[in-house]
Design a protein around this motif. Structure first.
Motif, PDB file in Angstrom:
ATOM      1  N   UNK A  77      26.003  46.313  41.773  1.00  0.00           N
ATOM      2  CA  UNK A  77      25.500  47.260  42.777  1.00  0.00           C
ATOM      3  C   UNK A  77      26.056  48.676  42.624  1.00  0.00           C
ATOM      4  N   UNK A  78      26.490  49.046  41.418  1.00  0.00           N
ATOM      5  CA  UNK A  78      27.072  50.367  41.195  1.00  0.00           C
ATOM      6  C   UNK A  78      26.404  51.072  40.024  1.00  0.00           C
ATOM      7  N   UNK A  79      25.855  52.236  40.274  1.00  0.00           N
ATOM      8  CA  UNK A  79      25.240  53.012  39.205  1.00  0.00           C
ATOM      9  C   UNK A  79      26.294  53.454  38.202  1.00  0.00           C
ATOM     10  N   UNK A  80      27.459  53.824  38.691  1.00  0.00           N
ATOM     11  CA  UNK A  80      28.523  54.304  37.803  1.00  0.00           C
ATOM     12  C   UNK A  80      28.939  53.226  36.808  1.00  0.00           C
ATOM     13  N   UNK A  81      29.208  52.030  37.296  1.00  0.00           N
ATOM     14  CA  UNK A  81      29.626  50.944  36.406  1.00  0.00           C
ATOM     15  C   UNK A  81      28.503  50.567  35.449  1.00  0.00           C
ATOM     16  N   UNK A  82      27.276  50.594  35.931  1.00  0.00           N
ATOM     17  CA  UNK A  82      26.124  50.283  35.078  1.00  0.00           C
ATOM     18  C   UNK A  82      25.991  51.308  33.961  1.00  0.00           C
ATOM     19  N   UNK A  83      26.257  52.566  34.274  1.00  0.00           N
ATOM     20  CA  UNK A  83      26.196  53.629  33.267  1.00  0.00           C
ATOM     21  C   UNK A  83      27.282  53.438  32.213  1.00  0.00           C
ATOM     22  N   UNK A  84      28.479  53.097  32.655  1.00  0.00           N
ATOM     23  CA  UNK A  84      29.572  52.849  31.719  1.00  0.00           C
ATOM     24  C   UNK A  84      29.271  51.632  30.855  1.00  0.00           C
ATOM     25  N   UNK A  85      28.728  50.584  31.473  1.00  0.00           N
ATOM     26  CA  UNK A  85      28.375  49.375  30.715  1.00  0.00           C
ATOM     27  C   UNK A  85      27.328  49.687  29.651  1.00  0.00           C
ATOM     28  N   UNK A  86      26.345  50.523  29.998  1.00  0.00           N
ATOM     29  CA  UNK A  86      25.320  50.903  29.027  1.00  0.00           C
ATOM     30  C   UNK A  86      25.926  51.706  27.883  1.00  0.00           C
ATOM     31  N   UNK A  87      26.894  52.575  28.204  1.00  0.00           N
ATOM     32  CA  UNK A  87      27.564  53.361  27.160  1.00  0.00           C
ATOM     33  C   UNK A  87      28.334  52.444  26.208  1.00  0.00           C
ATOM     34  N   UNK A 105      34.007  59.449  29.847  1.00  0.00           N
ATOM     35  CA  UNK A 105      34.964  60.433  30.340  1.00  0.00           C
ATOM     36  C   UNK A 105      34.493  61.064  31.651  1.00  0.00           C
ATOM     37  N   UNK A 106      33.187  61.267  31.774  1.00  0.00           N
ATOM     38  CA  UNK A 106      32.652  61.864  33.000  1.00  0.00           C
ATOM     39  C   UNK A 106      32.726  60.898  34.182  1.00  0.00           C
ATOM     40  N   UNK A 107      33.004  59.612  33.903  1.00  0.00           N
ATOM     41  CA  UNK A 107      33.065  58.615  34.971  1.00  0.00           C
ATOM     42  C   UNK A 107      34.485  58.139  35.261  1.00  0.00           C
ATOM     43  N   UNK A 108      35.481  58.855  34.795  1.00  0.00           N
ATOM     44  CA  UNK A 108      36.866  58.428  35.030  1.00  0.00           C
ATOM     45  C   UNK A 108      37.171  58.341  36.530  1.00  0.00           C
ATOM     46  N   UNK A 109      36.710  59.321  37.295  1.00  0.00           N
ATOM     47  CA  UNK A 109      36.963  59.281  38.739  1.00  0.00           C
ATOM     48  C   UNK A 109      36.285  58.071  39.376  1.00  0.00           C
ATOM     49  N   UNK A 110      35.116  57.687  38.855  1.00  0.00           N
ATOM     50  CA  UNK A 110      34.431  56.501  39.367  1.00  0.00           C
ATOM     51  C   UNK A 110      35.219  55.237  39.065  1.00  0.00           C
ATOM     52  N   UNK A 111      35.803  55.177  37.861  1.00  0.00           N
ATOM     53  CA  UNK A 111      36.603  54.012  37.498  1.00  0.00           C
ATOM     54  C   UNK A 111      37.794  53.854  38.439  1.00  0.00           C
ATOM     55  N   UNK A 112      38.388  54.974  38.838  1.00  0.00           N
ATOM     56  CA  UNK A 112      39.510  54.919  39.780  1.00  0.00           C
ATOM     57  C   UNK A 112      39.049  54.377  41.129  1.00  0.00           C
ATOM     58  N   UNK A 129      36.451  51.198  46.261  1.00  0.00           N
ATOM     59  CA  UNK A 129      35.940  52.245  47.147  1.00  0.00           C
ATOM     60  C   UNK A 129      34.750  52.985  46.536  1.00  0.00           C
ATOM     61  N   UNK A 130      34.106  52.410  45.531  1.00  0.00           N
ATOM     62  CA  UNK A 130      32.991  53.088  44.879  1.00  0.00           C
ATOM     63  C   UNK A 130      31.717  52.963  45.709  1.00  0.00           C
ATOM     64  N   UNK A 131      30.858  53.962  45.619  1.00  0.00           N
ATOM     65  CA  UNK A 131      29.580  53.941  46.329  1.00  0.00           C
ATOM     66  C   UNK A 131      28.668  52.872  45.733  1.00  0.00           C
ATOM     67  N   UNK A 132      27.860  52.258  46.598  1.00  0.00           N
ATOM     68  CA  UNK A 132      26.979  51.169  46.190  1.00  0.00           C
ATOM     69  C   UNK A 132      25.518  51.531  46.415  1.00  0.00           C
ATOM     70  N   UNK A 133      24.644  50.897  45.642  1.00  0.00           N
ATOM     71  CA  UNK A 133      23.218  50.943  45.944  1.00  0.00           C
ATOM     72  C   UNK A 133      22.937  49.836  46.968  1.00  0.00           C
ATOM     73  N   UNK A 134      21.859  49.948  47.737  1.00  0.00           N
ATOM     74  CA  UNK A 134      21.614  48.978  48.819  1.00  0.00           C
ATOM     75  C   UNK A 134      20.982  47.668  48.361  1.00  0.00           C
ATOM     76  N   UNK A 135      21.331  47.207  47.179  1.00  0.00           N
ATOM     77  CA  UNK A 135      20.842  45.913  46.698  1.00  0.00           C
ATOM     78  C   UNK A 135      21.804  45.396  45.646  1.00  0.00           C
ATOM     79  N   UNK A 136      21.599  44.172  45.234  1.00  0.00           N
ATOM     80  CA  UNK A 136      22.465  43.587  44.220  1.00  0.00           C
ATOM     81  C   UNK A 136      23.559  42.724  44.821  1.00  0.00           C
ATOM     82  N   UNK A 137      24.388  42.137  43.951  1.00  0.00           N
ATOM     83  CA  UNK A 137      25.353  41.124  44.352  1.00  0.00           C
ATOM     84  C   UNK A 137      26.740  41.661  44.678  1.00  0.00           C
ATOM     85  N   UNK A 138      27.053  42.878  44.261  1.00  0.00           N
ATOM     86  CA  UNK A 138      28.361  43.478  44.529  1.00  0.00           C
ATOM     87  C   UNK A 138      29.490  42.503  44.170  1.00  0.00           C
TER      88      UNK A 138
END
Length: 212
Positions: A136-146, A183-190, A196-205
């Motif tokens: 449920x996280x765009x940031x983690x999904x972006x990192x996973x795709x990278x 590197x642009x997502x380091x703050x998201x990883x923290x 405390x990361x922002x979520x999309x309103x769907x998915x398993x979290x």
């Protein structure tokens, strides 16, 4: 001279801060003052809504694609089109129109790959959406795709899947794009580490981030 002009054009194309300008012109909002403060697609969706988010996503995606295809249109063969795509991504992250701030390069990097290897982009989109549903996280999904891009570009040619042969320059550009995104997502990883990361309103979290 043609190459120099294309370099400048691709940087300026990439540097167009679509999210920032859409927010200022149509919503009277500066995205830097809301949410994550980022001017990319994700924060646009959260602050300005779905229509604005889709428009900004498509613009950021296609400016990467256009930058990659411009040298083809102008019959420039001495420099790989991927170089011009990378320049657009740099423009996106370090925009001269936004005090050298910018987005996190996900959509524009996808556009570069779309312009050069659409099948590889489809593979990355599958990874992205699988992780988006699971966590449920765009940031983690972006990192996973990278990360998946790094794995795919080195592994797929060995089994002749999607990428039939090794292309060292494509591999180098993918490494550069993946590194920029991570590197642009380091703050998201923290924030993910602190649940405390922002979520999309769907998915398993599955990582049990605290919903805001």
């Amino acid at each position: 001279m043609t190459i120099f002009i294309l370099v400048v054009v691709c940087y300026l194309l990439g540097a167009i801060p679509a999210g920032l300008w859409v927010g200022q012109i149509f919503f009277k909002k500066n995205l830097h003052d809301f949410g994550s403060g980022n001017t990319g697609t994700t924060n646009t969706f959260r602050i300005l809504g779905v229509k604005a988010g889709i428009a900004v996503f498509l613009f950021d995606l296609l400016k990467g694609t256009l930058a990659t295809l411009l040298p083809v249109f102008f019959h420039v063969h001495s420099v790989s089109p991927l170089v011009f795509g990378l320049i657009a991504v740099i423009g996106h992250t370090l925009s001269v129109f936004d005090h050298f701030k910018g987005g996190k390069a996900v959509a524009t990097s996808g556009g570069v790959i779309l312009g050069f290897s659409p099948l590889f982009l489809i593979y990355l989109l599958v990874v992205f959406f699988v992780f988006l549903w699971l966590f449920s996280m765009i940031s983690l999904s972006s990192i996973a795709a990278a990360v998946a891009a790094l794995i795919g570009v080195f592994f797929f040619p060995s089994i002749h899947f999607i990428l039939p042969t090794y292309d060292w320059f494509f591999s180098l550009i993918i490494c550069a794009l993946a590194l920029i995104i991570i590197l642009r997502h380091i703050s998201n990883l923290k924030r993910i580490k602190n649940h405390a990361e922002s979520l999309v309103p769907f998915g398993l979290n599955l990582s049990h981030q605290k919903k805001k």
